[in-house]
Write a protein that holds these residues in place. Structure first.
Motif, PDB file in Angstrom:
ATOM      1  N   LYS A  45       0.806  -1.225   0.000  1.00 25.69           N
ATOM      2  CA  LYS A  45       0.000   0.000   0.000  1.00 25.69           C
ATOM      3  C   LYS A  45       0.840   1.277   0.000  1.00 25.69           C
ATOM      4  CE  LYS A  45      -0.717   0.435   5.016  1.00 25.69           C
ATOM      5  NZ  LYS A  45      -1.652   0.222   6.138  1.00 25.69           N
ATOM      6  N   ALA A  46       2.102   1.210   0.441  1.00 24.39           N
ATOM      7  CA  ALA A  46       2.873   2.450   0.599  1.00 24.39           C
ATOM      8  C   ALA A  46       4.241   2.458  -0.065  1.00 24.39           C
ATOM      9  CB  ALA A  46       3.040   2.757   2.085  1.00 24.39           C
ATOM     10  N   GLN A  47       4.713   1.301  -0.540  1.00 27.42           N
ATOM     11  CA  GLN A  47       6.076   1.263  -1.082  1.00 27.42           C
ATOM     12  C   GLN A  47       6.158   0.735  -2.507  1.00 27.42           C
ATOM     13  OE1 GLN A  47       8.673  -0.746   1.673  1.00 27.42           O
ATOM     14  NE2 GLN A  47       7.895   0.373   3.430  1.00 27.42           N
ATOM     15  N   GLY A  48       5.013   0.481  -3.139  1.00 24.59           N
ATOM     16  CA  GLY A  48       5.015   0.068  -4.533  1.00 24.59           C
ATOM     17  C   GLY A  48       5.299  -1.399  -4.782  1.00 24.59           C
ATOM     18  N   GLU A  49       5.170  -2.248  -3.773  1.00 27.12           N
ATOM     19  CA  GLU A  49       5.442  -3.680  -3.902  1.00 27.12           C
ATOM     20  C   GLU A  49       4.508  -4.327  -4.917  1.00 27.12           C
ATOM     21  OE1 GLU A  49       6.935  -6.897  -4.097  1.00 27.12           O
ATOM     22  OE2 GLU A  49       7.788  -6.009  -2.271  1.00 27.12           O
ATOM     23  N   THR A  50       5.074  -5.198  -5.781  1.00 28.46           N
ATOM     24  CA  THR A  50       4.271  -5.935  -6.753  1.00 28.46           C
ATOM     25  C   THR A  50       4.406  -7.447  -6.591  1.00 28.46           C
ATOM     26  OG1 THR A  50       6.066  -5.902  -8.380  1.00 28.46           O
ATOM     27  CG2 THR A  50       4.462  -4.095  -8.468  1.00 28.46           C
ATOM     28  N   GLY A  51       5.315  -7.895  -5.722  1.00 28.90           N
ATOM     29  CA  GLY A  51       5.546  -9.320  -5.543  1.00 28.90           C
ATOM     30  C   GLY A  51       4.511  -9.975  -4.652  1.00 28.90           C
ATOM     31  N   THR A  52       4.665 -11.284  -4.441  1.00 24.99           N
ATOM     32  CA  THR A  52       3.739 -12.050  -3.609  1.00 24.99           C
ATOM     33  C   THR A  52       4.180 -12.021  -2.155  1.00 24.99           C
ATOM     34  OG1 THR A  52       4.967 -14.119  -3.849  1.00 24.99           O
ATOM     35  CG2 THR A  52       3.346 -13.585  -5.565  1.00 24.99           C
ATOM     36  N   ILE A  53       3.283 -12.418  -1.281  1.00 27.57           N
ATOM     37  CA  ILE A  53       3.643 -12.465   0.129  1.00 27.57           C
ATOM     38  C   ILE A  53       4.678 -13.554   0.388  1.00 27.57           C
ATOM     39  CG2 ILE A  53       1.747 -14.019   0.786  1.00 27.57           C
ATOM     40  CD1 ILE A  53       1.628 -12.360   3.444  1.00 27.57           C
ATOM     41  N   GLU A  54       4.647 -14.634  -0.416  1.00 32.28           N
ATOM     42  CA  GLU A  54       5.650 -15.691  -0.266  1.00 32.28           C
ATOM     43  C   GLU A  54       7.048 -15.147  -0.559  1.00 32.28           C
ATOM     44  OE1 GLU A  54       1.756 -17.377  -0.591  1.00 32.28           O
ATOM     45  OE2 GLU A  54       2.811 -16.038  -1.988  1.00 32.28           O
ATOM     46  N   GLU A  55       7.161 -14.301  -1.572  1.00 31.81           N
ATOM     47  CA  GLU A  55       8.458 -13.687  -1.873  1.00 31.81           C
ATOM     48  C   GLU A  55       8.888 -12.743  -0.749  1.00 31.81           C
ATOM     49  OE1 GLU A  55       8.131 -13.552  -6.762  1.00 31.81           O
ATOM     50  OE2 GLU A  55       7.194 -11.982  -5.551  1.00 31.81           O
ATOM     51  N   SER A  56       7.921 -12.045  -0.179  1.00 30.80           N
ATOM     52  CA  SER A  56       8.218 -11.130   0.921  1.00 30.80           C
ATOM     53  C   SER A  56       8.723 -11.881   2.151  1.00 30.80           C
ATOM     54  CB  SER A  56       6.963 -10.327   1.280  1.00 30.80           C
ATOM     55  OG  SER A  56       7.209  -9.426   2.327  1.00 30.80           O
ATOM     56  N   LEU A  57       8.145 -13.057   2.414  1.00 31.23           N
ATOM     57  CA  LEU A  57       8.574 -13.853   3.569  1.00 31.23           C
ATOM     58  C   LEU A  57      10.061 -14.163   3.506  1.00 31.23           C
ATOM     59  CD1 LEU A  57       5.636 -16.420   3.878  1.00 31.23           C
ATOM     60  CD2 LEU A  57       6.123 -14.507   5.406  1.00 31.23           C
ATOM     61  N   GLU A  58      10.550 -14.494   2.331  1.00 33.54           N
ATOM     62  CA  GLU A  58      11.964 -14.827   2.177  1.00 33.54           C
ATOM     63  C   GLU A  58      12.842 -13.584   2.184  1.00 33.54           C
ATOM     64  OE1 GLU A  58      13.252 -17.833   2.378  1.00 33.54           O
ATOM     65  OE2 GLU A  58      11.191 -18.480   2.754  1.00 33.54           O
ATOM     66  N   SER A  59      12.391 -12.548   1.488  1.00 32.79           N
ATOM     67  CA  SER A  59      13.209 -11.338   1.367  1.00 32.79           C
ATOM     68  C   SER A  59      13.432 -10.649   2.707  1.00 32.79           C
ATOM     69  CB  SER A  59      12.548 -10.352   0.396  1.00 32.79           C
ATOM     70  OG  SER A  59      12.482 -10.893  -0.908  1.00 32.79           O
ATOM     71  N   PHE A  60      12.431 -10.738   3.594  1.00 32.70           N
ATOM     72  CA  PHE A  60      12.504  -9.989   4.842  1.00 32.70           C
ATOM     73  C   PHE A  60      12.566 -10.900   6.064  1.00 32.70           C
ATOM     74  CE2 PHE A  60      10.671  -7.040   1.786  1.00 32.70           C
ATOM     75  CZ  PHE A  60      11.471  -5.929   1.983  1.00 32.70           C
ATOM     76  N   HIS A  61      13.098 -12.098   5.871  1.00 34.38           N
ATOM     77  CA  HIS A  61      13.221 -13.019   7.008  1.00 34.38           C
ATOM     78  C   HIS A  61      14.058 -12.392   8.128  1.00 34.38           C
ATOM     79  CE1 HIS A  61      13.812 -16.668   9.357  1.00 34.38           C
ATOM     80  NE2 HIS A  61      15.102 -16.375   9.371  1.00 34.38           N
ATOM     81  N   ASP A  62      15.204 -11.824   7.791  1.00 35.78           N
ATOM     82  CA  ASP A  62      16.105 -11.288   8.815  1.00 35.78           C
ATOM     83  C   ASP A  62      15.516 -10.086   9.541  1.00 35.78           C
ATOM     84  OD1 ASP A  62      17.925 -13.216   8.193  1.00 35.78           O
ATOM     85  OD2 ASP A  62      19.317 -11.888   7.131  1.00 35.78           O
ATOM     86  N   LEU A  63      14.599  -9.360   8.889  1.00 28.58           N
ATOM     87  CA  LEU A  63      14.020  -8.178   9.503  1.00 28.58           C
ATOM     88  C   LEU A  63      13.321  -8.505  10.817  1.00 28.58           C
ATOM     89  CD1 LEU A  63      13.393  -5.129   9.186  1.00 28.58           C
ATOM     90  CD2 LEU A  63      11.292  -5.791   7.999  1.00 28.58           C
ATOM     91  N   TRP A  64      12.749  -9.699  10.911  1.00 27.28           N
ATOM     92  CA  TRP A  64      11.994 -10.087  12.102  1.00 27.28           C
ATOM     93  C   TRP A  64      12.746 -11.101  12.950  1.00 27.28           C
ATOM     94  CZ3 TRP A  64       8.972  -6.263  12.145  1.00 27.28           C
ATOM     95  CH2 TRP A  64       8.433  -5.777  10.951  1.00 27.28           C
ATOM     96  N   ASP A  65      14.047 -11.207  12.726  1.00 23.62           N
ATOM     97  CA  ASP A  65      14.899 -12.044  13.574  1.00 23.62           C
ATOM     98  C   ASP A  65      15.335 -11.169  14.753  1.00 23.62           C
ATOM     99  OD1 ASP A  65      16.915 -13.460  14.830  1.00 23.62           O
ATOM    100  OD2 ASP A  65      17.868 -14.121  12.978  1.00 23.62           O
TER     101      ASP A  65
END
Length: 320
Positions: free
Chosen positions: A128-148
């Motif tokens: 909604k705010a950063q222009g993302e076009t990918g799937t949530i599955e792709e987001s899970l992998e890309s931002f795994h470390d963010l929530w570590d």
């Protein structure tokens, strides 16, 4: 994704009253209710999706120093981007150079959220705010470390010391103080009754409106242009809640959530031992508003023509 926008709005709206109580929420560097420009610049610059301003970090530091010099009490800075783009060493340098640490001790307050909820909320924010076009599955992998959290908290502890960190859970666990009460107590303002925002801030978009925004994000527009209808779509999502117009099911299913939490289990146990006396970091089966979505009227899946017409009609007729 832990209520930061709400808290920043409260701090901003009450900054005059806070100052009379000895707490300065610096105005020199505020934009969008928080200190986001500082967070971006100490980390190396603005991300593509952020709206830039012209002042360099040296100017922001000088402006901040002038404001701090006229204040004898405590200081409060807030931006979720300190966490998103962690640069604790650079932040400490800025605090020292601006005089913020002259006669003051730094404390780092961080709120942590169940990782399955955090991932889902973060993906919603990205679309909604950063222009993302990918799937949530792709987001899970890309931002795994963010929530570590074990990894993230260690970055700050290495610079400011473990004792400088004040770690809280969002939403508050059983026995914890409510979000606003908890932060006011931490700030030594337990008796302060602030003015609260009249409208919800940073509302989650439902599945269908998120799909609409994702399609809009595929257009050859700047991130700022993609956010043109940001406020209108959030308002529609909030007002349509529970009315059976849109699909309000969560983006992640039970099995996906369990898999996410399993990946973070060891790190969460370490954080729980260090900051919460070994108690479980998060409830095993927390009550969530999303579970109530199953009680809502069944809605046809997907962004149908009928839903598209409703969304477009709303955008054409919307008045703030």
């Amino acid at each position: 994704k832990t209520g930061s926008t709400f808290l920043q709005r409260v701090f901003y709206d009450n900054r005059g009253e806070l100052r009379t109580r000895g707490l300065l929420y610096p105005e020199a560097n505020i934009r969008g209710f928080g200190h986001h420009d500082i967070a971006f610049l100490i980390a190396g610059g603005y991300p593509e999706w952020a709206t830039k301003q012209d002042k360099p970090l040296s100017t922001l530091t000088a402006d901040l120093a002038a404001e701090i010099a006229a204040h004898r009490g405590s200081l409060l800075f807030s931006s979720e981007n300190f966490y998103l783009f962690p640069a604790p060493g650079a932040l400490k340098d800025l605090l020292e150079n601006s005089g913020a640490l002259s006669g003051r001790t730094a404390r780092i307050v961080v709120y942590i959220r169940r990782q399955d909820d955090a991932h889902e909320s973060w993906y919603n924010q990205r679309v909604k705010a950063q222009g993302e076009t990918g799937t949530i599955e792709e987001s899970l992998e890309s931002f795994h470390d963010l929530w570590d959290y074990q990894r993230q908290l260690a970055l700050w502890a290495q610079v400011f010391g473990e004792d400088a960190l004040i770690v809280k859970r969002y939403p508050p666990a059983s026995g914890d103080a409510p979000l606003l009460d908890g932060i006011l107590d931490t700030l030594g303002l337990a008796d302060f009754v602030p003015r609260l925002p009249q409208k919800s801030v940073n509302v989650r978009e439902n599945r269908d409106i998120l799909s609409f925004q994702r399609e809009l994000n595929r257009l050859p527009l700047t991130p700022q242009e993609k956010r043109r209808f940001h406020r209108e779509l959030m308002t529609l999502s909030e007002r349509a809640k529970g009315r059976g117009m849109f699909d309000e099911r969560p983006l992640l299913g039970r099995d996906e959530r369990e898999a996410i939490m399993a990946r973070y289990a060891a790190g969460n146990a370490a954080v729980a031992k260090r900051y919460f006396g070994g108690d479980p970091l998060f409830p095993a089966q927390p009550e969530r508003a999303r579970e109530a979505a199953g009680l809502a009227p069944r809605v046809e899946a997907g962004l149908t023509d009928k839903k598209m017409v409703y969304i477009l009609g709303w955008l054409l007729a919307y008045k703030d």
